[in-house]
Design a protein around this motif. Structure first.
Motif, short mmCIF file in Angstrom:
data_model
loop_
_atom_site.label_atom_id
_atom_site.label_comp_id
_atom_site.label_asym_id
_atom_site.label_seq_id
_atom_site.Cartn_x
_atom_site.Cartn_y
_atom_site.Cartn_z
N PHE A 55 2.33 108.00 42.76
CA PHE A 55 3.53 108.70 42.28
C PHE A 55 3.92 109.81 43.23
O PHE A 55 3.09 110.61 43.63
N ASN A 56 5.21 109.86 43.58
CA ASN A 56 5.72 110.90 44.47
C ASN A 56 6.66 111.82 43.69
O ASN A 56 7.81 111.47 43.43
N ASN A 103 15.90 106.00 45.43
CA ASN A 103 15.87 105.48 46.80
C ASN A 103 15.49 106.64 47.71
O ASN A 103 16.20 107.62 47.78
N GLN A 104 14.35 106.58 48.34
CA GLN A 104 13.23 105.65 48.26
C GLN A 104 12.54 105.76 46.89
O GLN A 104 12.71 106.73 46.20
N TRP A 123 4.83 108.11 53.13
CA TRP A 123 5.85 107.51 52.25
C TRP A 123 7.03 107.01 53.09
O TRP A 123 7.51 107.73 53.95
N PRO A 124 7.48 105.79 52.86
CA PRO A 124 8.58 105.28 53.69
C PRO A 124 9.89 106.05 53.49
O PRO A 124 10.09 106.72 52.48
N GLU A 125 10.75 105.95 54.49
CA GLU A 125 12.07 106.62 54.45
C GLU A 125 12.97 105.94 53.44
O GLU A 125 12.74 104.80 53.05
N LYS A 126 14.02 106.63 53.06
CA LYS A 126 15.08 106.07 52.23
C LYS A 126 15.61 104.78 52.88
O LYS A 126 15.73 104.71 54.09
N ILE A 127 15.90 103.79 52.06
CA ILE A 127 16.41 102.53 52.60
C ILE A 127 17.92 102.64 52.76
O ILE A 127 18.63 102.95 51.81
N LYS A 128 18.38 102.41 54.01
CA LYS A 128 19.84 102.50 54.24
C LYS A 128 20.51 101.25 53.70
O LYS A 128 20.04 100.13 53.90
N LYS A 129 21.61 101.43 53.01
CA LYS A 129 22.37 100.28 52.50
C LYS A 129 23.07 99.59 53.65
O LYS A 129 23.66 100.24 54.50
#
Ligand SMILES: Cc1ncc(C[n+]2csc(CCOP(=O)(O)OP(=O)(O)O)c2C)c(N)n1
Ligand code: SF4
Ligand code: SF4
Ligand code: SF4
Lengths: 131, 316
Positions: A55-56, A103-104, A123-129
């Motif tokens: 959990f973040n 998102n993320q 933790w991975p970066e925000k996913i770009k649309k």
């Protein structure tokens, strides 16, 4: 707890949920209850997990989707806030990650042996649309 | 007395009476459905549970997962025991022998589709006919999951199960799913509804209605089964979304035997094949020789949806 053998249990036996019922259970928080050792609340299914959710807090919007959809009552919510995961009751199904809308994502699955702090650092970066 | 539940944040302050460390499969929808019923009310509960995954996995010696009065009863007897307990409660009340006569008590029965559509069917019908004040919830995973996935009369056409396996000769189950909702409405239950865990608010509303009306209420709850439907355990809610948004599992209620109301209209209706494609039990339908069945299933879902809308308009 000492287990009785199959031939020592009385037919029609009753398993008590609580040692003592102090008031109305529906109005008592889990921490206020006097659970009996025969209540599965006191047991653990942690060894079912191969992957675990982490959990973040920084990304969470407290929507409580994870709370309502967790099949194992393993999301800890206190006063409308998501607090964390109850690793004794979580089986690692991944439903909470699936329903998390941020998102993320504020919950992600990691190997059971991964260190939680390290998982949070990576933790991975925000996913770009895609346009 | 119903609890006020306006939104998910407020709902999340519920004090759980269905505990973790039960032994249902990871991702099993049974527990999501049951937990929401226990959380939607603060009343005392008397619960009868037919044999099946839920019963077997929540009372494994030496543990129970229930913080309410709960009885493990035979496969066919969930409705019978709930109605017996309700009748006894009424008698004790009349005689002034209840310890706490002011605290409301609700009687609930849980059974799988095997226990409900097939084996406990006449007992359920009898309890409804006698007019007991109880709520019966069918956990409809469209198969006898606990004994290894045999077909039931709820299994949809085309599904591969252990007793209707798809192969070189067969495309799986040959019969249409039984329409239990219409049957129970015709049986005289004043409240009948269909729910799905992905639409939690719709489900809570219907549970509260079912618990508050006087007389028997029947709820058919779609319970996506990761093991027998064959999808990954994290996709339980995704698969349920596909079922409700393709209208394979429409959400509606019937009051007084005829007043039908559709409670969820998907903004975008998705093709039935998307629902089928997400589950291993329908994998064989995507072979060339079986594709015609997907078309036929789409047509039958469309026709059912049309019928529901007409019934809603006409109120019959
Ligand atoms: C009279 C009787 N017949 C057969 C069984 C064996 N049995 C136990 S659980 C079960 C399957 C239950 O299926 P279902 O009601 O659909 O519930 P699910 O396990 O799918 O939740 C069967 C056949 C039994 N317990 N009693
Ligand atoms: S992985 Fe599954 S059991 Fe664990 S917290 Fe998430 S939803 Fe609950
Ligand atoms: S689903 Fe995600 S955003 Fe919502 S409360 Fe859970 S962790 Fe937070
Ligand atoms: S077999 Fe299906 S219904 Fe039974 S516990 Fe597993 S997921 Fe749940």
């Amino acid at each position: 707890m000492d287990y009785l053998g199959w031939d020592q249990v009385e037919a029609g036996a009753v398993l008590p949920s609580f040692d003592e019922v102090k008031g109305d259970i529906a109005l008592l928080k889990q921490a206020e209850r006097d659970y009996a050792p025969t209540n599965s609340y006191t047991a653990s299914v942690a060894d079912w997990r191969v992957f675990k959710p982490v959990f973040n807090r920084d990304l969470c919007i407290d929507c409580q989707n994870c709370w309502v959809f967790c099949p194992d009552t393993a999301i800890i919510a206190v006063d409308k806030k998501m607090v964390g995961i109850d690793y004794e009751h979580c089986k690692g199904c991944g439903v909470c990650v699936d329903v998390c809308p941020t998102n993320q994502k504020s919950l992600l699955m990691f190997d059971e042996n991964e260190d939680n702090d390290r998982a949070l650092q990576n933790w991975p970066e925000k996913i770009k649309k895609e346009k | 007395m119903n609890k006020e539940i306006r939104n998910l944040k407020q709902f999340s302050t519920s004090n759980d009476r269905f505990e973790g460390a039960h032994l249902l499969c990871p991702g099993c929808a049974h527990s999501i459905i049951v937990r929401e019923l226990l959380n939607c009310t603060d009343d005392n509960l008397v619960i009868a549970n037919a044999t099946g995954c839920l019963e077997v996995c929540t009372a494994v010696y030496p543990h129970t997962s229930w913080d309410a009065s709960w009885i493990h009863i035979g496969f066919e007897n969930a409705a019978t025991s709930a109605s017996g307990a309700e009748a006894m409660y009424k008698a004790l009340k009349r005689k002034g022998k209840l310890k706490d006569p002011d605290k409301p008590v609700k009687f609930v029965a849980f059974g799988g589709d095997g226990a409900t559509y097939d084996i406990g069917f006449q007992f359920l019908s009898g309890a409804v006919e006698r007019g007991h004040d109880f709520t019966y919830v069918c956990l409809d995973n469209e198969v006898y999951a606990n004994t290894g996935g045999q077909r039931s009369s709820s299994t949809p056409i085309g599904a591969s199960t252990t007793t209707t396996p798809a192969g070189r000769i067969s495309y799986g189950e040959k019969k249409m799913k039984k329409d239990i909702v219409s049957i129970m409405a015709a049986n005289g239950a004043p409240y009948v509804a269909q729910v799905s865990p992905n639409k939690w608010k719709d489900m809570v509303k219907k549970y509260q209605k079912a618990l508050s009306i006087e007389g028997p209420a029947f709820i058919n709850a779609m319970s996506a089964c990761t093991t027998e439907w064959k999808f990954p355990s994290n996709e339980t809610i995704q698969v349920s979304d596909l079922a409700t948004d393709s209208l394979v599992f429409p959400l509606y209620e019937i009051e007084e035997g005829h007043k039908l109301t559709i409670t969820y209209r998907p903004r975008k209706i998705i093709p039935v094949r998307d629902y089928l494609g997400a589950q291993g039990r329908f994998k064989h339908l995507f072979k060339k020789e079986n594709e015609y069945l997907i078309e036929a299933m789409q047509k039958s879902v469309d026709a059912k949806w049309e019928l529901l809308q007409r019934r809603e308009e006409a109120g019959v």
